[in-house]
Design an enzyme around this catalytic site. Sequence first.
Site, PDB file in Angstrom:
ATOM      1  N   HIS A   2       0.849  -1.196   0.000  1.00  0.00           N
ATOM      2  CA  HIS A   2       0.000   0.000   0.000  1.00  0.00           C
ATOM      3  C   HIS A   2       0.884   1.244   0.000  1.00  0.00           C
ATOM      4  CE1 HIS A   2      -3.252  -2.763   1.188  1.00  0.00           C
ATOM      5  NE2 HIS A   2      -4.070  -1.830   0.723  1.00  0.00           N
TER       6      HIS A   2
ATOM      7  N   LYS B  96      -0.402   4.979   4.606  1.00  0.00           N
ATOM      8  CA  LYS B  96      -1.417   4.132   5.251  1.00  0.00           C
ATOM      9  C   LYS B  96      -1.085   3.969   6.734  1.00  0.00           C
ATOM     10  CE  LYS B  96      -3.760  -0.341   4.887  1.00  0.00           C
ATOM     11  NZ  LYS B  96      -5.073   0.234   5.175  1.00  0.00           N
TER      12      LYS B  96
HETATM   13  P1  NAP Z   1      -8.003   9.767   3.648  1.00  0.00           P
HETATM   14  O1  NAP Z   1      -7.948  10.314   2.285  1.00  0.00           O
HETATM   15  O2  NAP Z   1      -6.891  10.067   4.613  1.00  0.00           O
HETATM   16  O3  NAP Z   1      -9.389  10.258   4.290  1.00  0.00           O
HETATM   17  C1  NAP Z   1      -9.694  10.088   5.641  1.00  0.00           C
HETATM   18  C2  NAP Z   1     -10.856  10.978   5.992  1.00  0.00           C
HETATM   19  O4  NAP Z   1     -11.168  10.766   7.365  1.00  0.00           O
HETATM   20  C3  NAP Z   1     -10.571  12.462   5.822  1.00  0.00           C
HETATM   21  O5  NAP Z   1     -11.728  13.059   5.308  1.00  0.00           O
HETATM   22  C4  NAP Z   1     -10.314  12.916   7.267  1.00  0.00           C
HETATM   23  O6  NAP Z   1     -10.671  14.251   7.455  1.00  0.00           O
HETATM   24  C5  NAP Z   1     -11.245  12.027   8.040  1.00  0.00           C
HETATM   25  N1  NAP Z   1     -10.820  11.864   9.430  1.00  0.00           N
HETATM   26  C6  NAP Z   1      -9.565  11.698   9.898  1.00  0.00           C
HETATM   27  N2  NAP Z   1      -9.570  11.566  11.227  1.00  0.00           N
HETATM   28  C7  NAP Z   1     -10.865  11.662  11.606  1.00  0.00           C
HETATM   29  C8  NAP Z   1     -11.522  11.651  12.879  1.00  0.00           C
HETATM   30  N3  NAP Z   1     -10.834  11.483  14.003  1.00  0.00           N
HETATM   31  N4  NAP Z   1     -12.870  11.780  12.890  1.00  0.00           N
HETATM   32  C9  NAP Z   1     -13.555  11.940  11.750  1.00  0.00           C
HETATM   33  N5  NAP Z   1     -12.987  11.975  10.510  1.00  0.00           N
HETATM   34  C10 NAP Z   1     -11.658  11.853  10.460  1.00  0.00           C
HETATM   35  O7  NAP Z   1      -8.141   8.171   3.648  1.00  0.00           O
HETATM   36  P2  NAP Z   1      -8.741   7.231   2.496  1.00  0.00           P
HETATM   37  O8  NAP Z   1      -7.669   6.861   1.552  1.00  0.00           O
HETATM   38  O9  NAP Z   1      -9.995   7.802   1.990  1.00  0.00           O
HETATM   39  O10 NAP Z   1      -9.021   5.915   3.345  1.00  0.00           O
HETATM   40  C11 NAP Z   1      -9.933   5.929   4.443  1.00  0.00           C
HETATM   41  C12 NAP Z   1     -10.027   4.539   5.042  1.00  0.00           C
HETATM   42  O11 NAP Z   1     -10.605   3.658   4.087  1.00  0.00           O
HETATM   43  C13 NAP Z   1      -8.700   3.887   5.452  1.00  0.00           C
HETATM   44  O12 NAP Z   1      -8.879   3.157   6.650  1.00  0.00           O
HETATM   45  C14 NAP Z   1      -8.406   2.918   4.322  1.00  0.00           C
HETATM   46  O13 NAP Z   1      -7.615   1.829   4.746  1.00  0.00           O
HETATM   47  C15 NAP Z   1      -9.808   2.485   3.977  1.00  0.00           C
HETATM   48  N6  NAP Z   1     -10.018   1.935   2.627  1.00  0.00           N
HETATM   49  C16 NAP Z   1     -10.905   0.906   2.501  1.00  0.00           C
HETATM   50  C17 NAP Z   1     -11.216   0.397   1.267  1.00  0.00           C
HETATM   51  C18 NAP Z   1     -12.247  -0.709   1.157  1.00  0.00           C
HETATM   52  O14 NAP Z   1     -12.498  -1.229   0.063  1.00  0.00           O
HETATM   53  N7  NAP Z   1     -12.892  -1.097   2.247  1.00  0.00           N
HETATM   54  C19 NAP Z   1     -10.610   0.911   0.121  1.00  0.00           C
HETATM   55  C20 NAP Z   1      -9.701   1.957   0.264  1.00  0.00           C
HETATM   56  C21 NAP Z   1      -9.426   2.486   1.533  1.00  0.00           C
HETATM   57  P3  NAP Z   1      -9.526  15.364   7.729  1.00  0.00           P
HETATM   58  O15 NAP Z   1      -8.817  15.513   6.443  1.00  0.00           O
HETATM   59  O16 NAP Z   1     -10.291  16.554   8.125  1.00  0.00           O
HETATM   60  O17 NAP Z   1      -8.636  14.825   8.822  1.00  0.00           O
END
Ligand code: NAP
Length: 267
Positions: free
Chosen positions: A156, A160
């Site tokens: 990844h 991450k």
């Molecule tokens: P990202 O771009 O870093 O987005 C994370 C989001 O969460 C941002 O909007 C952030 O807002 C918010 N956030 C952070 N801390 C928070 C808190 N304490 N309370 C509320 N909101 C908060 O991450 P991403 O790439 O979208 O990935 C998010 C998650 O999805 C990860 O755990 C990843 O492993 C997972 N994922 C899952 C799949 C699947 O198929 N299930 C696929 C891809 C990713 P701020 O910017 O304001 O901090």
Amino acid sequence: MNNKIRVIVSGAGGRMGKEVVKLVLQDEELELAAAIDRSSKDIDAGRLVGLEECGVIVSSDLEAALANAAGDVMVDFTTPQSVYANTALAVKYGVRPVIGTTGFTPEQIAELDKQCKEQGIGGLIAPNFSIGAILLMRFAAQASKYFPHLEIIEYHGDQKLDAPSGTAIKTAEMISEVRQELRQGNPEEEETIEGSRGGYYNGFRIHSVRLPGVFAQEEVVFGGYGQSLKIRHDSYERAGYMPGVKMGVQKVMEYTGMIYGFEHFIE
Ligand code: NAP
């Protein structure tokens, strides 16, 4: 009559969250009830994702949205640190959680299952919404019956937060359900550099590679006498998860309790 499923998107400003907002705004069967994000609040959710204004202003107050926005489903892609509290809050307000964020413990999943049943609602925690990744897990579990010596390697991006990935953990769990009990490797083995052999799980190892430029890949390498087998899946972009997210949003309306793993929806 409006039969659209009303979706609250938690983490709407994140990379996955923006894809979910786009999906909801562009899909005729879904409706955006609220978009929650800490840092992008007070802008129109359509504008946030590069589309036309949709009339839903991004807010930072998840609890107020769960209480007042008449959401049917909350989709959460935030962080391992926040997701358990977000999910429990959604269940408390009777909003069905569809969770893509990784990082739950088995105890947390069991507790959320109990809470969903008490509320009479469905929930889904899916470490991976990609059909290709689900098939990799299935094929790997099948192969482990015949090739019980294996290692999982997942790749990844370097930002991450959790390791190993939720998908790798799920793969390991599915393999462990069918693989004969076996502790691999030399019992005398010693690491001269700590961590070289990866994380230990039920007799085999999981390795997490973190590099810039990488999106999401996983391979399971099997070793047998005079042969090896590799099963590998590569994800290239986030939009590839959205058909799975939509299916999750629809399915979660139909049952009670927390389902862990998108594979339960794939025949
Ligand atoms: P990202 O771009 O870093 O987005 C994370 C989001 O969460 C941002 O909007 C952030 O807002 C918010 N956030 C952070 N801390 C928070 C808190 N304490 N309370 C509320 N909101 C908060 O991450 P991403 O790439 O979208 O990935 C998010 C998650 O999805 C990860 O755990 C990843 O492993 C997972 N994922 C899952 C799949 C699947 O198929 N299930 C696929 C891809 C990713 P701020 O910017 O304001 O901090």
